[in-house]
Write a protein that holds these residues in place. Structure first.
Motif, PDB file in Angstrom:
ATOM      1  N   GLU A 102      -2.990 -31.278  20.501  1.00 38.67           N
ATOM      2  CA  GLU A 102      -1.790 -30.769  21.297  1.00 38.67           C
ATOM      3  C   GLU A 102      -0.924 -30.115  20.617  1.00 38.67           C
ATOM      4  OE1 GLU A 102      -0.768 -34.059  23.908  1.00 38.67           O
ATOM      5  OE2 GLU A 102      -2.584 -33.887  25.055  1.00 38.67           O
ATOM      6  N   THR A 103      -0.557 -30.574  19.326  1.00 39.58           N
ATOM      7  CA  THR A 103       0.378 -30.118  18.718  1.00 39.58           C
ATOM      8  C   THR A 103       0.150 -29.971  17.044  1.00 39.58           C
ATOM      9  OG1 THR A 103       1.481 -32.409  18.311  1.00 39.58           O
ATOM     10  CG2 THR A 103       2.441 -31.075  19.955  1.00 39.58           C
ATOM     11  N   PRO A 104       0.781 -29.119  16.237  1.00 39.12           N
ATOM     12  CA  PRO A 104       0.316 -28.939  14.822  1.00 39.12           C
ATOM     13  C   PRO A 104       1.098 -29.595  13.963  1.00 39.12           C
ATOM     14  CG  PRO A 104       1.449 -27.068  15.823  1.00 39.12           C
ATOM     15  CD  PRO A 104       1.537 -27.978  16.963  1.00 39.12           C
ATOM     16  N   GLN A 105       0.766 -29.964  12.894  1.00 37.40           N
ATOM     17  CA  GLN A 105       1.462 -30.440  11.668  1.00 37.40           C
ATOM     18  C   GLN A 105       0.810 -29.824  10.392  1.00 37.40           C
ATOM     19  OE1 GLN A 105       1.188 -34.780  11.742  1.00 37.40           O
ATOM     20  NE2 GLN A 105      -0.741 -34.663  12.036  1.00 37.40           N
ATOM     21  N   VAL A 106       1.459 -29.706   9.428  1.00 33.90           N
ATOM     22  CA  VAL A 106       1.140 -29.473   7.958  1.00 33.90           C
ATOM     23  C   VAL A 106       0.579 -30.623   7.342  1.00 33.90           C
ATOM     24  CG1 VAL A 106       1.737 -28.712   5.751  1.00 33.90           C
ATOM     25  CG2 VAL A 106       2.888 -27.819   7.505  1.00 33.90           C
ATOM     26  N   VAL A 107      -0.673 -30.679   7.061  1.00 27.74           N
ATOM     27  CA  VAL A 107      -1.396 -31.598   6.192  1.00 27.74           C
ATOM     28  C   VAL A 107      -1.240 -31.739   4.889  1.00 27.74           C
ATOM     29  CG1 VAL A 107      -3.557 -33.001   6.084  1.00 27.74           C
ATOM     30  CG2 VAL A 107      -2.837 -32.111   8.228  1.00 27.74           C
ATOM     31  N   GLN A 108      -1.226 -30.368   4.285  1.00 22.73           N
ATOM     32  CA  GLN A 108      -1.192 -29.863   3.033  1.00 22.73           C
ATOM     33  C   GLN A 108      -0.287 -28.592   2.869  1.00 22.73           C
ATOM     34  OE1 GLN A 108      -4.230 -30.360   0.101  1.00 22.73           O
ATOM     35  NE2 GLN A 108      -3.938 -27.942  -0.520  1.00 22.73           N
ATOM     36  N   PRO A 109       0.861 -28.829   2.212  1.00 16.78           N
ATOM     37  CA  PRO A 109       1.585 -27.526   2.339  1.00 16.78           C
ATOM     38  C   PRO A 109       0.741 -26.328   1.186  1.00 16.78           C
ATOM     39  CG  PRO A 109       2.900 -29.417   1.423  1.00 16.78           C
ATOM     40  CD  PRO A 109       1.454 -29.776   1.683  1.00 16.78           C
ATOM     41  N   LEU A 110       1.362 -25.143   0.934  1.00 17.95           N
ATOM     42  CA  LEU A 110       0.687 -24.078   0.192  1.00 17.95           C
ATOM     43  C   LEU A 110       0.720 -24.354  -1.271  1.00 17.95           C
ATOM     44  CD1 LEU A 110      -0.599 -21.359   0.984  1.00 17.95           C
ATOM     45  CD2 LEU A 110       1.748 -20.232   0.341  1.00 17.95           C
ATOM     46  N   PHE A 111      -0.225 -24.812  -1.683  1.00 21.03           N
ATOM     47  CA  PHE A 111      -0.386 -25.160  -3.127  1.00 21.03           C
ATOM     48  C   PHE A 111      -1.795 -24.300  -3.872  1.00 21.03           C
ATOM     49  CE2 PHE A 111       1.625 -29.394  -2.277  1.00 21.03           C
ATOM     50  CZ  PHE A 111       2.755 -29.032  -2.504  1.00 21.03           C
ATOM     51  N   PRO A 112      -1.676 -23.985  -5.094  1.00 18.67           N
ATOM     52  CA  PRO A 112      -2.985 -23.766  -5.818  1.00 18.67           C
ATOM     53  C   PRO A 112      -4.045 -24.534  -5.431  1.00 18.67           C
ATOM     54  CG  PRO A 112      -1.208 -23.530  -7.372  1.00 18.67           C
ATOM     55  CD  PRO A 112      -0.499 -24.439  -6.085  1.00 18.67           C
ATOM     56  N   MET A 113      -5.215 -24.182  -5.480  1.00 14.60           N
ATOM     57  CA  MET A 113      -6.208 -25.081  -5.059  1.00 14.60           C
ATOM     58  C   MET A 113      -6.948 -26.031  -5.938  1.00 14.60           C
ATOM     59  SD  MET A 113      -8.431 -22.687  -2.311  1.00 14.60           S
ATOM     60  CE  MET A 113      -9.687 -23.941  -1.943  1.00 14.60           C
ATOM     61  N   ASP A 114      -5.981 -26.677  -6.794  1.00 16.53           N
ATOM     62  CA  ASP A 114      -6.232 -27.859  -7.859  1.00 16.53           C
ATOM     63  C   ASP A 114      -6.889 -28.925  -6.856  1.00 16.53           C
ATOM     64  OD1 ASP A 114      -5.228 -26.319 -10.030  1.00 16.53           O
ATOM     65  OD2 ASP A 114      -3.263 -27.226  -9.586  1.00 16.53           O
ATOM     66  N   ASP A 115      -6.545 -29.175  -5.586  1.00 16.51           N
ATOM     67  CA  ASP A 115      -7.258 -30.005  -4.883  1.00 16.51           C
ATOM     68  C   ASP A 115      -6.967 -29.765  -3.279  1.00 16.51           C
ATOM     69  OD1 ASP A 115      -8.378 -32.372  -4.104  1.00 16.51           O
ATOM     70  OD2 ASP A 115      -6.934 -33.548  -4.278  1.00 16.51           O
ATOM     71  N   LEU A 116      -7.939 -29.930  -2.670  1.00 17.48           N
ATOM     72  CA  LEU A 116      -7.744 -29.702  -1.271  1.00 17.48           C
ATOM     73  C   LEU A 116      -8.296 -30.819  -0.368  1.00 17.48           C
ATOM     74  CD1 LEU A 116      -7.449 -27.201   0.741  1.00 17.48           C
ATOM     75  CD2 LEU A 116      -9.907 -26.856   0.713  1.00 17.48           C
ATOM     76  N   THR A 117      -7.154 -31.081   0.393  1.00 17.78           N
ATOM     77  CA  THR A 117      -7.239 -32.386   1.090  1.00 17.78           C
ATOM     78  C   THR A 117      -8.391 -32.374   2.053  1.00 17.78           C
ATOM     79  OG1 THR A 117      -5.971 -34.162   2.497  1.00 17.78           O
ATOM     80  CG2 THR A 117      -5.915 -31.501   3.210  1.00 17.78           C
ATOM     81  N   THR A 118      -8.899 -33.557   2.462  1.00 22.47           N
ATOM     82  CA  THR A 118      -9.735 -33.872   3.418  1.00 22.47           C
ATOM     83  C   THR A 118      -9.155 -34.260   4.651  1.00 22.47           C
ATOM     84  OG1 THR A 118     -10.297 -36.161   2.990  1.00 22.47           O
ATOM     85  CG2 THR A 118     -11.634 -34.673   2.082  1.00 22.47           C
ATOM     86  N   MET A 119      -9.732 -33.876   5.754  1.00 24.74           N
ATOM     87  CA  MET A 119      -9.168 -34.130   7.208  1.00 24.74           C
ATOM     88  C   MET A 119      -9.626 -35.643   7.651  1.00 24.74           C
ATOM     89  SD  MET A 119      -7.562 -31.505   7.774  1.00 24.74           S
ATOM     90  CE  MET A 119      -7.014 -31.970   9.381  1.00 24.74           C
ATOM     91  N   PRO A 120      -8.512 -36.162   8.229  1.00 26.13           N
ATOM     92  CA  PRO A 120      -9.060 -37.621   8.612  1.00 26.13           C
ATOM     93  C   PRO A 120      -9.694 -37.653   9.845  1.00 26.13           C
ATOM     94  CG  PRO A 120      -6.750 -37.188   9.064  1.00 26.13           C
ATOM     95  CD  PRO A 120      -7.260 -36.068   8.248  1.00 26.13           C
TER      96      PRO A 120
END
Length: 213
Positions: free
Chosen positions: A55-73
């Protein structure tokens, strides 16, 4: 980090209907990260942000180099899938990020948004106006839009949103493959503009080969 960068935004649907597709989504994110890191010439040029929306958006990971990429819960209990708010949110986030990158004297490729969803918009009347604002060709930061539909995604809506490319998982396309192919195409066929600012006097982005009209 290279002197030129490509900001990428992964807008991930985390509404309740995504419960059956969250493993596929995370597998695609891992595949995308692995493909970027496999090419050192690409890894230093790609920045990535992850944004979850229902229903609403939120930042899960800010803009970073791709040393790591979060997984979605796992998705929560929210059943709404509002497209409009995430388009409005993306416009603000992208403008702020591009301003910060340029302040560090980086040359910035036209941003890319990967819109990943399995659903149909629950705001069918209002989302097109927000989308038009995000993709306004007179806005300097107007992104290339790539869509990937999981499950029984609304093909018509995603085709309208995917101004650069549009994919459906049910057609046998792997999400990670689709994402890296889009990135590689942009990096190999376009150059970031030199000396651009956010003064309001810029010319709009020029289309390059692969952009849909």
């Amino acid at each position: 980090m290279k002197s030129e960068v490509l900001p990428c935004y992964l807008a991930c649907d985390v509404s309740l209907s995504m419960a059956d597709h969250i493993e596929e989504l995370n597998a695609g994110l891992r595949e995308f990260r692995g493909a970027v890191h496999a090419d050192t010439a690409v890894a230093g040029r790609v920045l990535c942000s992850v944004i979850g929306f229902a229903e609403t958006p939120q930042v899960v990971q800010p803009l970073f180099p791709m040393d790591d990429l979060t997984t979605m819960p796992a998705p929560g209990a929210c059943a709404g899938t509002n497209f409009g708010p995430v388009f409005t949110f993306l416009r603000g986030v992208i403008e702020g990020d591009v301003r910060a990158l340029q302040a560090h004297r980086l040359r910035v490729h036209r941003p890319m948004v990967f819109f990943l969803s399995d659903g149909q918009p629950t705001d069918p009347v209002t989302w097109p106006a927000a989308f038009a604002s995000l993709t306004d060709p007179d806005w300097m930061c107007s992104p290339r839009m790539v869509t990937f539909g999981l499950g029984d995604a609304d093909q018509e809506a995603l085709a309208r949103i995917g101004t650069f490319r549009s994919y459906l998982g049910r057609d046998g396309v792997r999400m990670g493959t689709a994402l890296i192919a889009s990135v590689m195409h942009v990096l190999s066929t376009s150059c970031p503009p030199a000396g651009r600012t956010l003064s309001g006097k810029e010319m709009p982005w020029r289309r390059t080969e692969g952009d849909r009209p």
